[in-house]
Design an enzyme around this catalytic site. Structure first.
Site, PDB file in Angstrom:
ATOM      1  N   GLY A 188      18.423  24.056  32.116  1.00 47.77           N
ATOM      2  CA  GLY A 188      18.772  23.426  30.840  1.00 47.77           C
ATOM      3  C   GLY A 188      17.661  22.563  30.249  1.00 47.77           C
ATOM      4  O   GLY A 188      17.834  21.941  29.205  1.00 47.77           O
ATOM      5  N   ARG A 227      12.000  23.544  26.908  1.00 44.39           N
ATOM      6  CA  ARG A 227      10.735  24.197  27.238  1.00 44.39           C
ATOM      7  C   ARG A 227       9.643  23.754  26.263  1.00 44.39           C
ATOM      8  O   ARG A 227       9.923  23.440  25.112  1.00 44.39           O
ATOM      9  CB  ARG A 227      10.886  25.714  27.146  1.00 44.39           C
ATOM     10  CG  ARG A 227      11.863  26.265  28.144  1.00 44.39           C
ATOM     11  CD  ARG A 227      11.962  27.778  28.021  1.00 44.39           C
ATOM     12  NE  ARG A 227      13.020  28.292  28.878  1.00 44.39           N
ATOM     13  CZ  ARG A 227      13.831  29.297  28.551  1.00 44.39           C
ATOM     14  NH1 ARG A 227      13.713  29.895  27.386  1.00 44.39           N
ATOM     15  NH2 ARG A 227      14.745  29.708  29.391  1.00 44.39           N
ATOM     16  N   GLY A 231      15.691  33.055  35.410  1.00 47.30           N
ATOM     17  CA  GLY A 231      16.864  32.933  34.540  1.00 47.30           C
ATOM     18  C   GLY A 231      16.962  34.147  33.637  1.00 47.30           C
ATOM     19  O   GLY A 231      16.181  34.296  32.717  1.00 47.30           O
ATOM     20  N   HIS A 232      17.872  35.051  33.939  1.00 49.19           N
ATOM     21  CA  HIS A 232      18.039  36.231  33.092  1.00 49.19           C
ATOM     22  C   HIS A 232      19.313  36.075  32.286  1.00 49.19           C
ATOM     23  O   HIS A 232      20.362  35.840  32.860  1.00 49.19           O
ATOM     24  CB  HIS A 232      18.211  37.505  33.930  1.00 49.19           C
ATOM     25  CG  HIS A 232      17.017  37.842  34.752  1.00 49.19           C
ATOM     26  ND1 HIS A 232      16.370  39.036  34.665  1.00 49.19           N
ATOM     27  CD2 HIS A 232      16.356  37.129  35.668  1.00 49.19           C
ATOM     28  CE1 HIS A 232      15.356  39.040  35.495  1.00 49.19           C
ATOM     29  NE2 HIS A 232      15.329  37.893  36.123  1.00 49.19           N
ATOM     30  N   GLN A 249       9.769  35.923  36.278  1.00 50.55           N
ATOM     31  CA  GLN A 249       8.696  35.033  35.819  1.00 50.55           C
ATOM     32  C   GLN A 249       7.704  35.817  34.934  1.00 50.55           C
ATOM     33  O   GLN A 249       8.103  36.775  34.304  1.00 50.55           O
ATOM     34  CB  GLN A 249       7.989  34.360  36.997  1.00 50.55           C
ATOM     35  CG  GLN A 249       8.857  33.324  37.724  1.00 50.55           C
ATOM     36  CD  GLN A 249       9.761  33.922  38.778  1.00 50.55           C
ATOM     37  OE1 GLN A 249       9.326  34.723  39.582  1.00 50.55           O
ATOM     38  NE2 GLN A 249      11.011  33.535  38.779  1.00 50.55           N
ATOM     39  N   ASN A 292      15.177  31.645  41.137  1.00 51.92           N
ATOM     40  CA  ASN A 292      14.441  30.854  40.137  1.00 51.92           C
ATOM     41  C   ASN A 292      14.359  31.573  38.799  1.00 51.92           C
ATOM     42  O   ASN A 292      13.879  31.028  37.819  1.00 51.92           O
ATOM     43  CB  ASN A 292      13.010  30.558  40.625  1.00 51.92           C
ATOM     44  CG  ASN A 292      12.263  31.797  41.090  1.00 51.92           C
ATOM     45  OD1 ASN A 292      12.851  32.835  41.300  1.00 51.92           O
ATOM     46  ND2 ASN A 292      10.959  31.672  41.276  1.00 51.92           N
ATOM     47  N   GLY A 343       6.854  33.566  31.729  1.00 47.90           N
ATOM     48  CA  GLY A 343       8.286  33.696  32.010  1.00 47.90           C
ATOM     49  C   GLY A 343       9.086  33.522  30.734  1.00 47.90           C
ATOM     50  O   GLY A 343       8.542  33.145  29.688  1.00 47.90           O
ATOM     51  N   ASP A 344      10.377  33.839  30.806  1.00 42.00           N
ATOM     52  CA  ASP A 344      11.275  33.654  29.664  1.00 42.00           C
ATOM     53  C   ASP A 344      10.842  34.439  28.428  1.00 42.00           C
ATOM     54  O   ASP A 344      11.015  33.982  27.295  1.00 42.00           O
ATOM     55  CB  ASP A 344      11.400  32.154  29.300  1.00 42.00           C
ATOM     56  CG  ASP A 344      11.741  31.328  30.518  1.00 42.00           C
ATOM     57  OD1 ASP A 344      12.659  31.729  31.250  1.00 42.00           O
ATOM     58  OD2 ASP A 344      11.080  30.311  30.753  1.00 42.00           O
ATOM     59  N   LYS A 369      12.883  39.309  29.193  1.00 40.25           N
ATOM     60  CA  LYS A 369      12.852  40.541  30.006  1.00 40.25           C
ATOM     61  C   LYS A 369      14.249  41.090  30.265  1.00 40.25           C
ATOM     62  O   LYS A 369      14.452  42.297  30.276  1.00 40.25           O
ATOM     63  CB  LYS A 369      12.165  40.283  31.359  1.00 40.25           C
ATOM     64  CG  LYS A 369      10.699  39.929  31.233  1.00 40.25           C
ATOM     65  CD  LYS A 369      10.090  39.639  32.590  1.00 40.25           C
ATOM     66  CE  LYS A 369      10.595  38.394  33.258  1.00 40.25           C
ATOM     67  NZ  LYS A 369      10.250  37.135  32.579  1.00 40.25           N
ATOM     68  N   GLY A 370      15.198  40.161  30.458  1.00 39.35           N
ATOM     69  CA  GLY A 370      16.564  40.588  30.794  1.00 39.35           C
ATOM     70  C   GLY A 370      17.127  41.545  29.752  1.00 39.35           C
ATOM     71  O   GLY A 370      17.694  42.582  30.087  1.00 39.35           O
TER      72      GLY A 370
END
Ligand code: IMP
Length: 453
Positions: free
Chosen positions: A321, A324, A39-40, A225, A37, A11-12, A15-16
């Site tokens: 927030g 990661r 986050g884009h 994801q 769930n 994920g992260d 992709k957005g």
């Protein structure tokens, strides 16, 4: 034509931004799994939009569809639509009648179970995703089509609310509160049903897409994801509860594998790893309290490097927030993802984040039981036993990424090109683009899946 965008890691992966860059040429953007769930972050015309449910195409003039494989929290859906309207946009969002609905009790149980699971907790976003898919599989879920049918809604809820109240009280010993007050839940959701209908948002997803495809529309399927968070192919149990890999694009949209597979399946790779949640991470640098198993602050190696990458990459959860976890690129994870998804190409993101490092490492293979292992073992416990075998690449300097973006792929620093070529060759796929910054303009497109098809 259909282009499916899938996260190749955890994920992260950015992709957005890619959905936005390629999706500018699409007519419809579709999500096929997950819910709020995801986050884009989409940067458009200098404005940053953070979305968790509504597809990224909503910041442009696209039709956006939440497919049947999604779980939809109507409260989030309308909050996001209203927020976009307040910023002067006019998002066109459709929801499949077969998508499942998230209720307040799903969120309640997500929180309760995560606490009860202790070390087995997945570190979920607590959006009720898992409990909603559980109800779907157990055939007690409420679909969008049920939500807008008053009698069906009442009947389904009267069973399920009672059942959840019993579990809350007898298993967890808690007072269920408003989340399990039948009248309150029914009234709130009748309100959402009315609004979904007033705004003519409910569609028969697969048929809707088929119709548009037949009329020549270009479709972009936006996976949320990543493959290692996929319920079947990910690092179970530290996964989400849906098929985020490309197979989910078939079951979650209502268009079959031959139709989805007739287009491109593009894996989005971040140049390093980042991870939300608990469980092993063989190429991890440093650690994050409460998430890295056995982590003791400042006692591990590479804390400074980890902080550098985390800060440069803004590695803090879009939804929560939270800091990661970060690590070097894990090539066995990518080989696994390439097979599971049948990638036809990749995009490598965040090359700018790694710029300025003297050297960049990659976990090329693992060593497991004294043998070389080129791909991920099936169990997460065994994955935790893997020792990465690193390859070291020369770093590349921080350059004027705006001008690289203007000039194109060949203008990338040599070190970055070598790194990207290595990834593509190992996976046996083409490079469609690289990302050198957060906005759409920072996506250096090498081959456009719609325009150069
Ligand atoms: P859930 O999807 O909220 O049930 O969370 C399950 C696991 O997936 C947890 O480890 C989450 O941190 C992770 N997860 C869910 N959505 C995302 C995302 O969009 N990016 C990264 N991790 C995610």
């Amino acid at each position: 034509m259909i282009v499916t965008i899938v996260g190749a890691q955890l994920g992260d992966e950015g992709k957005g931004g890619i959905v936005d860059a390629f999706g500018a040429a699409a007519d419809i953007v579709v999500r096929y799994q997950g819910g709020d769930n995801a986050g884009h972050t989409v940067v458009h015309d200098g404005e940053e939009y953070k979305l968790s449910l509504v597809p990224s195409g909503a910041v442009r003039d696209k039709i956006n569809v939440l497919g049947n494989g999604c779980v939809v929290n109507p409260a989030t859906l309308f909050d996001e639509i209203d927020a976009l309207r307040e910023r002067g946009l006019d998002p066109d969002v459709r929801v499949s009648e077969r998508a499942h609905v998230i209720f307040p009790y799903h969120r309640l149980f997500d929180g309760i179970e995560e606490e009860a699971k202790e070390s087995l907790a997945a570190g979920t976003t607590k959006r009720g995703i898992g409990p909603t898919y559980e109800d779907k599989a157990a055939r007690r879920g409420v679909r969008v089509g049920d939500l807008i049918a008053p009698e069906t809604l009442r009947e389904r809820l009267s069973y399920v609310v009672e059942q959840k109240r019993d579990i809350a009280a007898s298993v967890y010993g808690i007072d269920p509160g408003d989340a399990l007050d039948f009248d309150a839940v029914l009234a709130e959701y009748e309100g959402y049903a009315a609004r979904l209908q007033e705004e003519e948002m409910v569609v028969d997803g697969g048929a809707f897409l088929e119709r548009h495809l037949a009329d020549g529309a270009d479709l972009m399927f936006e996976g949320a994801q990543g493959t290692s968070l996929d319920i079947d192919h990910g690092i179970y149990p530290y996964v989400t509860s849906s098929n985020s890999s490309a197979g989910g694009a078939c079951t979650g949209t209502g268009l079959g594998p031959t139709i989805v597979g007739s287009g491109e399946v593009i894996g989005i790779v971040k140049g390093y790893l980042s991870r939300v949640g608990t469980g092993p991470l063989p190429t991890e640098l440093g650690g994050v309290e409460g998430h890295t198993p056995g982590y003791v602050e400042n006692e591990g190696e590479h804390e400074e490097l980890a902080s550098y990458i985390r800060d440069e990459g803004g590695e803090y959860g879009t939804v929560t927030g939270r800091a990661r976890r970060v690590g070097w690129l894990d090539m066995p994870m990518l080989r696994h993802a390439a097979r599971v998804n049948g990638f036809t190409g990749v995009v490598v993101n965040h090359l700018d984040v790694l710029a300025g490092l003297d050297e960049v490492k990659v976990g090329h293979t693992y060593e497991l039981d004294g043998a070389d292992q080129p791909t991920m073992p099936p169990t997460t416990e065994r994955w935790g036993e893997c020792e990465p075998v690193y390859r070291t690449f020369d770093g590349w300097p921080a350059v004027d990424w705006d001008s690289v973006a203007r000039e194109g792929y060949e203008a990338l620093p040599e070190g970055a090109k070598t790194y990207v070529s290595y990834i593509a060759e190992e996976l046996g796929v083409e490079v469609f683009a690289v990302g050198v910054g957060p906005s759409r303009d920072h996506t250096v497109i090498r081959k456009h899946p719609f325009e150069d098809a």
